[in-house]
Each structure stands twice: as C-alpha cells, then as structure tokens.
Design a protein around this motif. Structure first.
Motif, PDB file in Angstrom:
ATOM      1  N   LYS A 106       0.816  -1.187  -0.080  1.00  0.00           N
ATOM      2  CA  LYS A 106       0.096   0.026  -0.125  1.00  0.00           C
ATOM      3  C   LYS A 106       1.032   1.172  -0.219  1.00  0.00           C
ATOM      4  O   LYS A 106       0.754   2.260  -0.883  1.00  0.00           O
ATOM      5  CB  LYS A 106      -0.967  -0.091   1.091  1.00  0.00           C
ATOM      6  N   THR A 107       1.839   1.421   0.889  1.00  0.00           N
ATOM      7  CA  THR A 107       2.676   2.417   0.999  1.00  0.00           C
ATOM      8  C   THR A 107       3.415   2.728  -0.060  1.00  0.00           C
ATOM      9  O   THR A 107       3.544   3.806  -0.571  1.00  0.00           O
ATOM     10  CB  THR A 107       3.372   2.606   2.419  1.00  0.00           C
ATOM     11  N   THR A 108       3.889   1.703  -0.716  1.00  0.00           N
ATOM     12  CA  THR A 108       4.959   1.857  -1.854  1.00  0.00           C
ATOM     13  C   THR A 108       4.080   2.217  -3.040  1.00  0.00           C
ATOM     14  O   THR A 108       4.333   3.173  -3.704  1.00  0.00           O
ATOM     15  CB  THR A 108       5.422   0.414  -2.104  1.00  0.00           C
ATOM     16  N   LEU A 109       2.935   1.783  -2.989  1.00  0.00           N
ATOM     17  CA  LEU A 109       1.984   2.502  -4.222  1.00  0.00           C
ATOM     18  C   LEU A 109       1.633   3.782  -4.110  1.00  0.00           C
ATOM     19  O   LEU A 109       1.509   4.573  -5.040  1.00  0.00           O
ATOM     20  CB  LEU A 109       1.001   1.483  -4.484  1.00  0.00           C
ATOM     21  N   VAL A 110       1.201   4.006  -2.836  1.00  0.00           N
ATOM     22  CA  VAL A 110       0.641   5.402  -2.760  1.00  0.00           C
ATOM     23  C   VAL A 110       1.687   6.481  -3.083  1.00  0.00           C
ATOM     24  O   VAL A 110       1.290   7.157  -3.657  1.00  0.00           O
ATOM     25  CB  VAL A 110       0.286   5.645  -1.091  1.00  0.00           C
ATOM     26  N   CYS A 111       2.804   6.191  -2.185  1.00  0.00           N
ATOM     27  CA  CYS A 111       4.047   7.220  -2.707  1.00  0.00           C
ATOM     28  C   CYS A 111       4.542   7.217  -4.293  1.00  0.00           C
ATOM     29  O   CYS A 111       4.884   8.399  -4.758  1.00  0.00           O
ATOM     30  CB  CYS A 111       5.318   6.666  -1.736  1.00  0.00           C
ATOM     31  N   ASN A 112       4.402   6.121  -4.670  1.00  0.00           N
ATOM     32  CA  ASN A 112       4.697   6.116  -6.288  1.00  0.00           C
ATOM     33  C   ASN A 112       3.804   6.752  -7.332  1.00  0.00           C
ATOM     34  O   ASN A 112       3.995   7.575  -8.058  1.00  0.00           O
ATOM     35  CB  ASN A 112       5.404   4.657  -6.824  1.00  0.00           C
ATOM     36  N   VAL A 113       2.550   6.301  -6.716  1.00  0.00           N
ATOM     37  CA  VAL A 113       1.361   7.060  -7.499  1.00  0.00           C
ATOM     38  C   VAL A 113       1.421   8.545  -7.422  1.00  0.00           C
ATOM     39  O   VAL A 113       1.340   9.183  -8.399  1.00  0.00           O
ATOM     40  CB  VAL A 113       0.101   6.402  -7.189  1.00  0.00           C
ATOM     41  N   ALA A 114       1.564   8.994  -6.222  1.00  0.00           N
ATOM     42  CA  ALA A 114       1.370  10.266  -5.762  1.00  0.00           C
ATOM     43  C   ALA A 114       2.588  10.898  -6.513  1.00  0.00           C
ATOM     44  O   ALA A 114       2.546  12.028  -7.089  1.00  0.00           O
ATOM     45  CB  ALA A 114       1.626  10.646  -4.171  1.00  0.00           C
ATOM     46  N   ALA A 115       3.955  10.468  -6.470  1.00  0.00           N
ATOM     47  CA  ALA A 115       5.121  10.970  -7.202  1.00  0.00           C
ATOM     48  C   ALA A 115       4.845  11.247  -8.549  1.00  0.00           C
ATOM     49  O   ALA A 115       5.036  12.260  -9.282  1.00  0.00           O
ATOM     50  CB  ALA A 115       6.574  10.237  -6.734  1.00  0.00           C
ATOM     51  N   GLU A 116       4.150  10.164  -9.261  1.00  0.00           N
ATOM     52  CA  GLU A 116       3.981  10.317 -10.617  1.00  0.00           C
ATOM     53  C   GLU A 116       2.734  11.209 -11.008  1.00  0.00           C
ATOM     54  O   GLU A 116       2.955  12.174 -12.001  1.00  0.00           O
ATOM     55  CB  GLU A 116       3.499   8.842 -11.151  1.00  0.00           C
ATOM     56  N   LEU A 117       1.765  11.322 -10.239  1.00  0.00           N
ATOM     57  CA  LEU A 117       0.879  12.216 -10.460  1.00  0.00           C
ATOM     58  C   LEU A 117       1.489  13.887 -10.241  1.00  0.00           C
ATOM     59  O   LEU A 117       1.112  14.828 -11.082  1.00  0.00           O
ATOM     60  CB  LEU A 117      -0.264  12.142  -9.497  1.00  0.00           C
ATOM     61  N   GLY A 118       2.214  13.961  -9.264  1.00  0.00           N
ATOM     62  CA  GLY A 118       2.922  15.244  -9.173  1.00  0.00           C
ATOM     63  C   GLY A 118       3.818  15.571 -10.251  1.00  0.00           C
ATOM     64  O   GLY A 118       3.874  16.732 -10.704  1.00  0.00           O
ATOM     65  N   ARG A 119       4.595  14.576 -10.870  1.00  0.00           N
ATOM     66  CA  ARG A 119       5.338  14.800 -12.117  1.00  0.00           C
ATOM     67  C   ARG A 119       4.576  15.250 -13.373  1.00  0.00           C
ATOM     68  O   ARG A 119       5.032  16.026 -14.034  1.00  0.00           O
ATOM     69  CB  ARG A 119       6.125  13.498 -12.389  1.00  0.00           C
ATOM     70  N   GLN A 120       3.289  14.791 -13.322  1.00  0.00           N
ATOM     71  CA  GLN A 120       2.534  15.432 -14.340  1.00  0.00           C
ATOM     72  C   GLN A 120       1.910  16.560 -14.240  1.00  0.00           C
ATOM     73  O   GLN A 120       0.993  16.974 -14.885  1.00  0.00           O
ATOM     74  CB  GLN A 120       1.284  14.042 -14.446  1.00  0.00           C
ATOM     75  N   GLY A 121       2.147  17.299 -12.877  1.00  0.00           N
ATOM     76  CA  GLY A 121       1.742  18.645 -12.700  1.00  0.00           C
ATOM     77  C   GLY A 121       0.298  18.737 -11.884  1.00  0.00           C
ATOM     78  O   GLY A 121      -0.234  19.851 -11.800  1.00  0.00           O
ATOM     79  N   LYS A 122      -0.024  17.462 -11.317  1.00  0.00           N
ATOM     80  CA  LYS A 122      -1.360  17.532 -10.458  1.00  0.00           C
ATOM     81  C   LYS A 122      -1.038  17.861  -8.954  1.00  0.00           C
ATOM     82  O   LYS A 122       0.271  17.585  -8.726  1.00  0.00           O
ATOM     83  CB  LYS A 122      -1.831  16.027 -10.311  1.00  0.00           C
ATOM     84  N   ARG A 123      -1.519  18.339  -8.196  1.00  0.00           N
ATOM     85  CA  ARG A 123      -1.289  18.612  -6.885  1.00  0.00           C
ATOM     86  C   ARG A 123      -1.975  17.580  -5.857  1.00  0.00           C
ATOM     87  O   ARG A 123      -3.104  17.156  -6.176  1.00  0.00           O
ATOM     88  CB  ARG A 123      -2.018  19.930  -6.384  1.00  0.00           C
ATOM     89  N   VAL A 124      -1.018  16.836  -5.115  1.00  0.00           N
ATOM     90  CA  VAL A 124      -1.426  15.453  -4.485  1.00  0.00           C
ATOM     91  C   VAL A 124      -1.273  15.917  -3.066  1.00  0.00           C
ATOM     92  O   VAL A 124      -0.248  16.350  -2.542  1.00  0.00           O
ATOM     93  CB  VAL A 124      -0.696  14.529  -4.918  1.00  0.00           C
ATOM     94  N   LEU A 125      -2.199  15.497  -2.261  1.00  0.00           N
ATOM     95  CA  LEU A 125      -2.272  15.351  -0.756  1.00  0.00           C
ATOM     96  C   LEU A 125      -2.202  13.980  -0.261  1.00  0.00           C
ATOM     97  O   LEU A 125      -3.093  13.270  -0.578  1.00  0.00           O
ATOM     98  CB  LEU A 125      -2.947  16.441  -0.229  1.00  0.00           C
TER      99      LEU A 125
END
Ligand SMILES: Nc1ncnc2c1ncn2[C@@H]1O[C@H](COP(=O)(O)OP(=O)(O)OP(=O)(O)O)[C@@H](O)[C@H]1O
Ligand SMILES: [Mg+2]
Length: 266
Positions: free
Chosen positions: A16-35
């Motif tokens: 879970k934690t691995t996926l949350v962090c990596n998905v968040a980083a990827e969305l952030g890289r795409q210019g999305k804002r993630v909390l």
C-alpha cells in the motif's frame, strides 16, 4: 473536481505505502497537486519512503498544538504529506470541539489539491474502516498470497455490511505477470460477487520487481529513480488509469466531503 482514494488491504505488507508514494510522485510529476494522508498509525512511514522526515502529525492539529499548515510537509514536487501518527486513531472518535478544529483547519489549507491519497493500516480496525468509508474510491491492494485474498474479502465484507460500501477498486501487486494479476482479481471478484452485493473494478497489476524492493531500501521512489523498470512502468499505468477514469462514486464528493465525513457533518 478533486478526488480522494484510499489505498487499503486486509493483510499487511502488500505494498500500500509503496503504491501510494509512487502513484503520488507520478501524478505530481504530471503537474497534479497531491495530498497524502498517512493513515497508518503503527507503521507510519510515508515520509521515510520519500526520504524525508516529517515534523508533527494530525494529532497535534486536533489538540490545538499546531496548525495544519505546520504539519504538512512537501515530500516531492507537487506532493504534500499530512503525517498521521497516533492522531489517526483519534480521527474515528473525535470530540465535538476537535471536529470543529479539524474542519476549520482544513478550510484554511492554502493549496488546492487535485487528489488526496490515503494510506491506511491493514485490517478491519475501526479507524481503517472509517478512513475508507470517507474516501470516494476504496482501492484494495491484494497479492497472490492466499491469505491476502481471504483478508481482502473480509475487509470488503465488513465495509459492505457495516458501512454500506458496495463499489471497490482492486489492484494486484507482486504478481508474476498480467495473467496472474487478472487471475488473482477474478478469484476475489468471483467470491465477492457470489456472497456479497458489491462490484469490484480492476485497476491493473504491478509485477514483483527486485528493482522496486531495492529502491524502497535505499529510500528512493522507483518511478523517479528507475522509471523504466517493470514496476515503475506498471505504477505509471496505474496512475494514468486512476487519473483518466470517471469519478468513482457519484454519491461521495471530494476532499471536502472526506473531512466532513470524518467530522460527522456529511
Ligand atoms: N511490486 C513489488 N515488487 C517487489 N517488492 C514489493 C512490491 N511492492 C511492495 N514491495 C515490498 O513489499 C514490502 C511491503 O511494502 P509496503 O510497506 O508498501 O506494504 P504495506 O502494505 O504498506 O505494509 P503495511 O501493511 O505494513 O503498511 C516492502 O519491502 C516493499 O519494498
Ligand atoms: Mg504501509
């Protein structure tokens, strides 16, 4: 319209934690804002995976010792973290004053987010059920391990029976290949469809990947450091899938709904 997605599981250690962090980083890289809300009180470790050390936690906000802006830490470009710590436990049984404080603080958040990802503890403790039922989309992480499947079923069952949740997303992790990923999903959905009145939506699979394991050990995100590895490629596809799909629940709203729900005013 922003979205809230909880990453959850019946059994621990499924990724879970691995996926949350990596998905968040990827969305952030795409210019999305993630909390990210780190909702795992025992093993809160989202900050560690990002290689940073978070200060404070949401418990201090609830007790009036800190403002929400003071405990939010930027962990990657476009990605902010609210550390949960022991405060997460309290979220499922807030005093009236704390509910007020929480909503007041959340309304003061300076930034607008496109996504809020919630990393939960494994299992069916009240606070886990509570966080899941406040989220718009519940993403259940399962692995081919048979106990992971039975525990995922148990989690879906209590969320259905106690919280009237009837739609779930599923991602399979640590699979050999896409065929196994689908097989694992079908095992779960076959049983769930037979015994419960729920619908499960397959969001894809992530292969077991040594490179990912090594990157976690060195506190690096695989989507950042080894972006061509099999796991990083699959995680990018998962992020795209989550991004491009319709809002999952028409009944629940986004981030504001999540906080309202936790505070019992929704
Ligand atoms: N696709 C994968 N390939 C290889 N290793 C993986 C994969 N996904 C996760 N792992 C490893 O599995 C371990 C557990 O991952 P993680 O901490 O993300 O699980 P979790 O579900 O958050 O655990 P907990 O329930 O304790 O919070 C970590 O060591 C991680 O490196
Ligand atoms: Mg975890």
């Amino acid at each position: 319209m922003n979205r809230t997605i909880s990453f959850t599981s019946g059994k621990g250690g499924v990724g879970k934690t691995t996926l949350v962090c990596n998905v968040a980083a990827e969305l952030g890289r795409q210019g999305k804002r993630v909390l990210i809300l780190d909702g795992d009180l025992g093993m809160a470790n989202v900050d560690i995976l990002f290689g940073v050390r978070a200060q404070g936690n949401i418990g201090q906000v609830l007790n009036g010792q800190a403002t929400i802006e003071e405990v939010i830490t930027e962990v990657a470009p476009g990605v902010d973290l609210i550390p949960g710590g022991s405060g997460i436990y309290g979220l499922s049984r807030l005093e009236p004053l704390q509910k007020h404080v929480l909503l007041d603080q959340v309304s003061r958040l300076n930034r607008n987010y496109d996504y809020m990802l919630i990393d939960t503890a494994p299992g069916i403790d009240d606070h886990v059920l509570y966080l899941n039922s406040a989220a718009q989309e519940i993403l259940v992480v399962v692995t081919p391990d048979p106990t992971s499947l039975t525990d995922a079923y148990a989690l879906i069952k209590v969320l259905n029976q106690r919280h009237r949740e009837n739609r779930f997303s599923v991602v399979t992790n640590m699979v050999k290949d896409e065929i196994e990923g689908r097989q694992v999903f079908h095992k779960l959905s076959d049983v769930a469809n037979r015994f419960l009145c729920v619908s499960l939506n397959y969001r894809g699979c992530i292969p077991a990947d040594l490179i990912l394991r090594q990157s976690v050990r060195s506190q690096q995100l695989v989507v950042q450091m080894q972006s061509r590895s099999p796991a990083a490629t699959a995680i990018r596809a998962l992020a795209d899938n989550l991004r491009d799909s319709q809002r999952f629940s028409e009944i629940k709203g986004g981030i504001q709904f999540f906080w309202n729900q936790l505070s019992g005013v929704a």
